[in-house]
Design a protein around this motif. Structure first.
Motif, mmCIF file in Angstrom:
data_model
loop_
_atom_site.group_PDB
_atom_site.id
_atom_site.type_symbol
_atom_site.label_atom_id
_atom_site.label_comp_id
_atom_site.label_asym_id
_atom_site.label_seq_id
_atom_site.Cartn_x
_atom_site.Cartn_y
_atom_site.Cartn_z
ATOM 1 N N UNK A 346 22.097 42.376 26.267
ATOM 2 C CA UNK A 346 23.867 42.302 26.317
ATOM 3 C C UNK A 346 23.805 41.655 28.676
ATOM 4 N N UNK A 347 22.858 41.784 29.156
ATOM 5 C CA UNK A 347 23.567 41.457 30.904
ATOM 6 C C UNK A 347 24.498 40.753 30.712
ATOM 7 N N UNK A 348 23.772 38.871 30.024
ATOM 8 C CA UNK A 348 25.682 38.247 30.402
ATOM 9 C C UNK A 348 26.551 38.743 30.023
ATOM 10 N N UNK A 349 26.623 39.248 28.642
ATOM 11 C CA UNK A 349 28.421 39.456 28.532
ATOM 12 C C UNK A 349 28.870 40.602 29.694
ATOM 13 N N UNK A 350 27.414 41.473 30.027
ATOM 14 C CA UNK A 350 28.357 42.449 30.947
ATOM 15 C C UNK A 350 28.585 41.608 32.362
ATOM 16 N N UNK A 351 27.264 41.245 31.996
ATOM 17 C CA UNK A 351 28.133 40.412 33.943
ATOM 18 C C UNK A 351 29.535 39.462 33.793
ATOM 19 N N UNK A 352 29.713 38.825 32.762
ATOM 20 C CA UNK A 352 31.452 38.577 32.778
ATOM 21 C C UNK A 352 32.068 39.365 32.696
ATOM 22 N N UNK A 353 32.092 40.233 32.449
ATOM 23 C CA UNK A 353 33.091 41.033 31.454
ATOM 24 C C UNK A 353 33.243 42.107 32.826
ATOM 25 N N UNK A 354 32.092 42.139 33.787
ATOM 26 C CA UNK A 354 32.654 42.735 35.091
ATOM 27 C C UNK A 354 33.358 41.985 36.417
ATOM 28 N N UNK A 355 32.477 40.957 36.134
ATOM 29 C CA UNK A 355 33.565 40.175 36.240
ATOM 30 C C UNK A 355 34.926 39.650 36.839
ATOM 31 N N UNK A 356 35.324 39.816 35.663
ATOM 32 C CA UNK A 356 36.402 39.575 35.142
ATOM 33 C C UNK A 356 37.267 40.888 35.796
ATOM 34 N N UNK A 357 36.827 42.361 35.039
ATOM 35 C CA UNK A 357 37.847 43.726 35.908
ATOM 36 C C UNK A 357 37.829 43.134 37.230
ATOM 37 N N UNK A 358 36.453 42.893 37.787
ATOM 38 C CA UNK A 358 36.895 43.268 39.631
ATOM 39 C C UNK A 358 37.852 42.391 39.769
ATOM 40 N N UNK A 359 37.724 41.079 39.609
ATOM 41 C CA UNK A 359 39.052 40.262 39.251
ATOM 42 C C UNK A 359 40.236 41.029 39.107
ATOM 43 N N UNK A 360 40.691 42.089 38.102
ATOM 44 C CA UNK A 360 41.546 42.612 37.506
ATOM 45 C C UNK A 360 41.782 43.287 38.612
ATOM 46 N N UNK A 361 40.725 43.453 39.111
ATOM 47 C CA UNK A 361 40.856 45.530 40.288
ATOM 48 C C UNK A 361 41.540 45.052 41.168
ATOM 49 N N UNK A 362 41.024 44.382 41.423
ATOM 50 C CA UNK A 362 41.168 43.866 42.891
ATOM 51 C C UNK A 362 42.424 42.533 43.196
ATOM 52 N N UNK A 363 43.100 42.415 42.341
ATOM 53 C CA UNK A 363 43.908 41.179 41.927
ATOM 54 C C UNK A 363 45.760 41.879 41.380
ATOM 55 N N UNK A 364 46.685 41.326 42.524
ATOM 56 C CA UNK A 364 47.501 41.786 41.272
ATOM 57 C C UNK A 364 48.270 41.091 39.837
ATOM 58 N N UNK A 365 48.178 41.420 38.875
ATOM 59 C CA UNK A 365 48.477 40.775 37.921
ATOM 60 C C UNK A 365 49.493 39.975 37.728
ATOM 61 N N UNK A 366 50.666 39.883 38.376
ATOM 62 C CA UNK A 366 51.785 39.502 38.068
ATOM 63 C C UNK A 366 51.230 37.836 39.010
ATOM 64 N N UNK A 367 51.307 37.822 40.475
ATOM 65 C CA UNK A 367 50.971 36.739 40.958
ATOM 66 C C UNK A 367 49.628 36.172 41.169
#
Length: 531
Positions: A346-367
């Motif tokens: 699951x390493x590759x999927x986990x990394x991609x998933x975590x990267x997306x989570x990190x992006x969502x956690x650091x950016x405003x969903x609207x703008x």
């Protein structure tokens, strides 16, 4: 295919697999244990820094009032006459029958409406010379400042504010009758006086006394003494007494992860503690300030400086607590080793998933702009780079003008589009290394690394002009959307990263007040604005 290949490898080499897995478990245990150990010390260090900061703020507030009163006293003793009101109050000085001291027990009222503290001294009131009465009148003139200091600092543990003169009198605020306390032959034996005398303190430095019991019944305390020199002559000492109960409360109001904190003075006395545990070893009181933790068979110890006061904060962390933290940190490593083969799949999927989570956690969903948490992290990093490398940075606060009117008149969908257009425009106009963050609502901040104030002003003005020129009529808006902006750059006097943001915010609000749709600067000079 990968899963099959891994399974075949395990079946063909079971001994090697077991040895490798055992080695991996050991490495995970060691790495997780070290991480847990470092994290525990880091949390303890952060807690200690918060406690030290709280104490420093406490003493800074006291020092600030001492500075003001000291400056007024020196100025008035140089050229003031004390005022007729104070001179009149001195006529109330009386000696009790058969007593060798005089006092202001009658409590006259000053012309300002204030009631002074008590002034007591040795000798006969009727025999006071003009110089003594002049100094007393000047000291009585300090009553408003002493009252203000007591009112502001009373909740911070300041029980007494007073001036002790080399002419053998004391002015004590708030008022206490001479029967409770008065100047006596023993007064100059007090540490607040002895440590401030020219023979001991020729440079006139501010000193903090050892702990003692208040003679007026307010319990254990220490005194902050400021020698007062006028024209090269030692005139007396300005003092504030600080109760130890408040210092104990300051250390105990924070949630400690573990261990104990001890406030030590120059005389190596324990002034205050974060709990009721006594210092485990007496020799710990002799330790100097330490940049890191020192380990012993029973505990980890570190000593922090409390500003330039000469006081120290000692942190004592029992080793059993650290051992529990390490054990807790190692447990996940064992589980991780057992489940490692699943993690490989699951390493590759986990990394991609975590990267997306990190992006969502650091950016405003609207703008798509940085959110508040990510902005605070970036701001802290820029401020740290400024402190360590001298790299300046600037912030531009951006607030859309009359944005509520847009939402109310045209709907939130149009308002959301306006916010997204603003962010896209800002990112297009700024450099690759610049960032846009949304603090909330229609309030944004431009983060400009390696940028001085003039360049920040240019970037803000360019954004303001381009924003106004957009074809807002396509969204059904009858008027252009404008923004008010405030620029600020990091300064050497800044003590926190938030100081830069505060100045940028102040400049933005000034832009609002001056008519909106403009850029204002905050700098150490005349105010400025840009169109």
């Amino acid at each position: 295919m990968r899963r099959m290949w891994l399974g075949e490898t395990v079946l063909d080499h079971p001994s090697a697999f077991r040895s490798g897995l055992l080695l991996l478990i050991v490495l995970l245990l060691l790495s997780n244990g070290w991480f847990a150990y470092s994290r525990a010390l880091s949390l303890a260090n952060q807690y200690a820094h918060r406690a030290v900061s709280s104490l420093e703020q406490h003493f800074d507030g006291i020092d600030g009032f001492i500075d003001i009163i000291h400056a007024d006293a020196v100025s008035e003793l140089k050229q003031g006459d004390g005022g007729q009101d104070q001179q009149a109050v001195l006529s109330w000085l009386r000696n009790a029958p058969g007593q060798g001291f005089y006092a202001l027990d009658a409590r006259p009222t000053l012309a300002s409406g204030l009631q002074p503290g008590n002034l007591t001294g040795l000798g006969q009131a009727a025999a006071l010379d003009a110089a003594a009465r002049h100094e007393m009148a000047v000291v009585l003139g300090l009553t408003p400042m002493m009252q203000m200091a007591y009112q502001h600092l009373g909740e911070q543990g300041v029980d007494w504010v007073y001036y002790v003169s080399a002419r053998q009198f004391i002015y004590l605020y708030p008022f206490t009758p001479a029967t409770s306390y008065h100047y006596s032959a023993n007064t100059p034996q007090g540490q607040f006086w002895r440590l401030a005398e020219p023979a001991v303190n020729p440079r006139g430095q501010r000193v903090i006394t050892p702990v003692y019991i208040d003679q007026a019944g307010k319990g254990p305390m220490l005194t902050i003494s400021q020698p007062l020199w006028v024209a090269g002559q030692f005139r007396g000492v300005l003092c504030m007494d600080v109760g130890l109960n408040t210092l104990n409360q300051l250390l105990r109001q924070l949630d400690a992860p573990a261990g104990s904190l001890y406030l030590l003075n120059r005389q190596n006395q324990v002034v205050a503690t974060s709990d009721d545990h006594p210092l485990p070893q007496e020799n710990l009181q002799l330790l100097p300030v330490m940049p890191t933790y020192a380990a012993s068979p029973t505990a980890h110890v570190r000593v922090y400086a409390l500003g330039d006061s000469g006081m120290r904060v000692l942190q004592y962390l029992p080793n059993y607590w650290l051992a529990l933290e390490v054990a807790r940190g190692c447990a996940p490593g064992v589980v991780a080793a057992v489940l490692l083969w699943l993690a490989l799949l699951l390493l590759t999927r986990t990394w991609q998933f975590n990267r997306e989570l990190r992006r969502l956690s650091e950016h405003d969903a609207l703008t798509g702009a940085l959110n508040h948490r990510a902005f605070q992290s970036l701001l802290a990093q820029l401020y740290q780079d400024y402190q360590t490398q001298g790299t300046v940075f600037a912030l531009v606060m951006v607030d859309l003008d009359h944005f509520k009117k847009v939402n109310d008149s045209h709907g939130h969908a149009v308002g959301d589009t306006v916010l997204k257009v603003l962010v896209r425009l800002a990112l297009r106009l700024l450099r690759n290394e610049d960032r846009v963050a949304r603090l909330g609502g229609e309030e944004f901040v431009l983060v400009l690394p390696a940028t001085d104030l003039p360049d920040a002003m240019k970037a803000a003005v360019r954004l303001r002009l381009q924003l106004e020129k957009l074809h807002w009529s396509k969204l059904g808006l009858p008027e252009p959307v404008t923004a008010s902006m405030g620029c600020a750059v990091v300064l050497p006097d800044d003590r926190h990263a938030g100081d830069v943001l505060k100045r940028a915010d102040d400049a933005m609000y000034r832009a609002k007040q001056e008519g909106r749709n403009r850029v204002c600067l905050h700098w150490q000079g005349p105010t400025a604005q840009g169109n």
